[in-house]
Design an enzyme around this catalytic site. Structure first.
Site, PDB file in Angstrom:
ATOM      1  N   ARG A 102       0.887  -1.178   0.000  1.00 46.83           N
ATOM      2  CA  ARG A 102       0.000   0.000   0.000  1.00 46.83           C
ATOM      3  C   ARG A 102       0.918   1.220   0.000  1.00 46.83           C
ATOM      4  O   ARG A 102       1.707   1.409   0.926  1.00 46.83           O
ATOM      5  CB  ARG A 102      -0.898   0.012   1.237  1.00 46.83           C
ATOM      6  CG  ARG A 102      -1.613   1.340   1.416  1.00 46.83           C
ATOM      7  CD  ARG A 102      -2.736   1.301   2.402  1.00 46.83           C
ATOM      8  NE  ARG A 102      -3.894   0.633   1.832  1.00 46.83           N
ATOM      9  CZ  ARG A 102      -5.130   0.718   2.334  1.00 46.83           C
ATOM     10  NH1 ARG A 102      -5.361   1.441   3.406  1.00 46.83           N
ATOM     11  NH2 ARG A 102      -6.132   0.091   1.746  1.00 46.83           N
ATOM     12  N   HIS A 129      -7.325   0.889  -6.496  1.00 49.57           N
ATOM     13  CA  HIS A 129      -7.534   0.051  -5.301  1.00 49.57           C
ATOM     14  C   HIS A 129      -8.239  -1.238  -5.751  1.00 49.57           C
ATOM     15  O   HIS A 129      -9.387  -1.503  -5.405  1.00 49.57           O
ATOM     16  CB  HIS A 129      -8.384   0.820  -4.281  1.00 49.57           C
ATOM     17  CG  HIS A 129      -8.393   0.216  -2.906  1.00 49.57           C
ATOM     18  ND1 HIS A 129      -7.569  -0.836  -2.540  1.00 49.57           N
ATOM     19  CD2 HIS A 129      -9.131   0.514  -1.796  1.00 49.57           C
ATOM     20  CE1 HIS A 129      -7.808  -1.138  -1.283  1.00 49.57           C
ATOM     21  NE2 HIS A 129      -8.751  -0.354  -0.810  1.00 49.57           N
ATOM     22  N   GLN A 132     -10.093  -3.960  -3.427  1.00 47.75           N
ATOM     23  CA  GLN A 132     -11.401  -3.534  -2.918  1.00 47.75           C
ATOM     24  C   GLN A 132     -12.503  -3.893  -3.914  1.00 47.75           C
ATOM     25  O   GLN A 132     -13.591  -4.319  -3.548  1.00 47.75           O
ATOM     26  CB  GLN A 132     -11.392  -2.014  -2.672  1.00 47.75           C
ATOM     27  CG  GLN A 132     -12.716  -1.475  -2.174  1.00 47.75           C
ATOM     28  CD  GLN A 132     -13.079  -1.948  -0.781  1.00 47.75           C
ATOM     29  OE1 GLN A 132     -12.282  -1.839   0.137  1.00 47.75           O
ATOM     30  NE2 GLN A 132     -14.271  -2.500  -0.598  1.00 47.75           N
ATOM     31  N   ASP A 223     -16.997   7.459  -1.962  1.00 46.28           N
ATOM     32  CA  ASP A 223     -15.762   7.262  -1.204  1.00 46.28           C
ATOM     33  C   ASP A 223     -15.428   8.607  -0.561  1.00 46.28           C
ATOM     34  O   ASP A 223     -16.008   9.640  -0.929  1.00 46.28           O
ATOM     35  CB  ASP A 223     -14.643   6.782  -2.162  1.00 46.28           C
ATOM     36  CG  ASP A 223     -13.328   6.496  -1.455  1.00 46.28           C
ATOM     37  OD1 ASP A 223     -13.344   6.260  -0.228  1.00 46.28           O
ATOM     38  OD2 ASP A 223     -12.272   6.517  -2.133  1.00 46.28           O
ATOM     39  N   CYS A 263     -16.461   1.568   0.340  1.00 44.25           N
ATOM     40  CA  CYS A 263     -15.265   0.776   0.671  1.00 44.25           C
ATOM     41  C   CYS A 263     -14.855   0.942   2.131  1.00 44.25           C
ATOM     42  O   CYS A 263     -14.137   0.107   2.664  1.00 44.25           O
ATOM     43  CB  CYS A 263     -14.117   1.162  -0.252  1.00 44.25           C
ATOM     44  SG  CYS A 263     -13.562   2.873  -0.065  1.00 44.25           S
ATOM     45  N   ARG A 291     -13.552  -8.494   1.883  1.00 45.49           N
ATOM     46  CA  ARG A 291     -12.133  -8.262   1.606  1.00 45.49           C
ATOM     47  C   ARG A 291     -11.338  -9.521   1.965  1.00 45.49           C
ATOM     48  O   ARG A 291     -10.439  -9.931   1.234  1.00 45.49           O
ATOM     49  CB  ARG A 291     -11.621  -7.063   2.426  1.00 45.49           C
ATOM     50  CG  ARG A 291     -12.192  -5.724   2.007  1.00 45.49           C
ATOM     51  CD  ARG A 291     -11.661  -5.292   0.649  1.00 45.49           C
ATOM     52  NE  ARG A 291     -10.221  -5.239   0.629  1.00 45.49           N
ATOM     53  CZ  ARG A 291      -9.485  -4.215   1.072  1.00 45.49           C
ATOM     54  NH1 ARG A 291     -10.080  -3.133   1.505  1.00 45.49           N
ATOM     55  NH2 ARG A 291      -8.162  -4.249   1.031  1.00 45.49           N
TER      56      ARG A 291
HETATM   57  N1  NVA Z   1      -9.726   6.829  -1.646  1.00 47.28           N
HETATM   58  C1  NVA Z   1      -9.412   6.361  -0.324  1.00 47.28           C
HETATM   59  C2  NVA Z   1      -9.693   4.902  -0.198  1.00 47.28           C
HETATM   60  C3  NVA Z   1      -9.492   4.351   1.198  1.00 47.28           C
HETATM   61  C4  NVA Z   1      -9.728   2.884   1.285  1.00 47.28           C
HETATM   62  C5  NVA Z   1      -7.961   6.677  -0.022  1.00 47.28           C
HETATM   63  O1  NVA Z   1      -7.110   6.479  -0.902  1.00 47.28           O
HETATM   64  O2  NVA Z   1      -7.665   7.117   1.083  1.00 47.28           O
HETATM   65  N1   CP Z   2     -11.238  -0.040   2.267  1.00 51.60           N
HETATM   66  C1   CP Z   2      -9.982  -0.120   2.719  1.00 51.60           C
HETATM   67  O1   CP Z   2      -9.046  -0.392   1.962  1.00 51.60           O
HETATM   68  O2   CP Z   2      -9.852   0.085   4.044  1.00 51.60           O
HETATM   69  P1   CP Z   2      -8.493   0.278   4.855  1.00 51.60           P
HETATM   70  O3   CP Z   2      -7.912   1.613   4.435  1.00 51.60           O
HETATM   71  O4   CP Z   2      -8.921   0.254   6.284  1.00 51.60           O
HETATM   72  O5   CP Z   2      -7.553  -0.828   4.530  1.00 51.60           O
END
Ligand code: NVA
Ligand code: CP
Length: 308
Positions: A102, A129, A132, A223, A263, A291
């Protein structure tokens, strides 16, 4: 060997295979059957951003498959102190069987994958992502809302939107995206997903009018307005996204019985009202749980690809 960096690299058949495998593994788990398909394997998980769901689902999933997961925050490994990505990739992939990352820039994960001897999974970048969306599609299948779906995405043109575009383009449903001006999706990713959509029969439209997107939709999703790394823009974004909250009035425009997906984490009274989120809590928290199951399917699928 395959990496899982974006859904653009996967065919419809492959996405369905992974989701089906995840559904089977979920069924087995419910029956108390643990097939240790990744016995003695180690998943390295590199986190340069926070996470609840991604960390817990990968770590738990790997344990249930008979393997082990290593949580590596960039504060703890030399990557965070400047050790080159290509060196980190060669070291970690020499010892571990799979890597989940990540991070911020998508090019970091591409570079890591180019030097990795083992499959690399995208656990979220600024651009995509995809894990997800495996869980989201699994949830659509379970709730039997996947056929002829009309999905309205209302909010920021971000990593989630881009992954919805790729999923829609590969599977072949309708996706309507509404973003405020200045927060549109990436035009290159849009062009590419439009190209795939042509082949699959999917329909992707973009607008700056959330009501237009939601009218008649069978699934509404959104989101956060400020993704990880955009914390300083939060106030400015709250102003720019006025009129974009998915609330009961907006859900009234959708098709009768329309479902809501998120998500998570959700910011109540920003991108979604408390009442819409709580009113659809069953599906949203099933989506979160999926997930675990979808990613177990993914890891087993990627492991099988090694032998082909
Ligand atoms: N768009 C959000 C998704 C979190 C799961 C982010 O990147 O923070
Ligand atoms: N939806 C998602 O990826 O959640 P986290 O940021 O908690 O991993």
């Amino acid at each position: 060997m395959r990496h899982f960096l974006t859904l653009r690299d996967f065919s419809k058949k492959e996405i369905l295979e992974i989701v089906d495998l995840g559904l089977q593994i979920k069924k087995d788990l419910r029956a108390g059957i643990y097939k240790e398909e990744l016995k003695k394997q180690t998943l390295a998980m590199i986190f340069e951003k926070s996470s609840t769901r991604t960390r817990v689902s990968f770590e738990t999933g790997m344990f249930q498959l008979g393997g082990h997961a290593l949580f590596l925050s960039n504060r703890d490994i030399h990557l965070g102190r400047g050790e080159p990505v290509k060196d980190t990739a060669r070291v970690i992939s020499g010892m571990c069987d799979m890597v989940m990352i990540r991070t911020f820039s998508h090019s970091m994960i591409e570079e890591f994958a180019a030097y990795s001897k083992v499959p690399v999974i995208n656990g979220l970048t600024d651009s995509y992502h995809p894990v997800q969306l495996l869980a989201d599609y699994m949830t659509m299948v379970e709730y039997d809302i996947h056929e002829n779906a009309i999905v309205a995405y209302v909010g920021d043109g971000n990593n989630m939107t881009h992954s919805w575009m790729m999923l829609c383009a590969k599977i072949g449903f309708e996706l309507r995206i509404a973003t405020p001006r200045g927060y549109e999706v990436n035009s290159d990713i849009l062009a590419e997903s439009m190209k795939f959509a042509k082949e699959s029969g999917a329909k992707i439209t973009v607008t700056n009018d959330p009501k237009e997107a939601v009218r008649g939709a069978t699934i509404v999703t959104t989101d956060t307005w400020a993704s990880m790394g955009q914390e300083e823009e939060k106030e400015e974004r709250i102003n720019a996204f006025k009129g974009y909250m998915v609330d009961d009035l907006m859900m009234c425009l959708a098709a009768k019985g329309a479902k809501f997906l998120h998500c998570l984490p959700a910011y109540r009274e920003q991108e979604v009202s408390e009442s819409v989120l709580e009113g659809h809590a069953d599906i949203v928290f099933d989506e979160a749980e999926n997930r675990l199951h979808a990613q177990k399917g993914l890891m087993v699928w990627l492991d099988k690809q090694r032998g082909i």
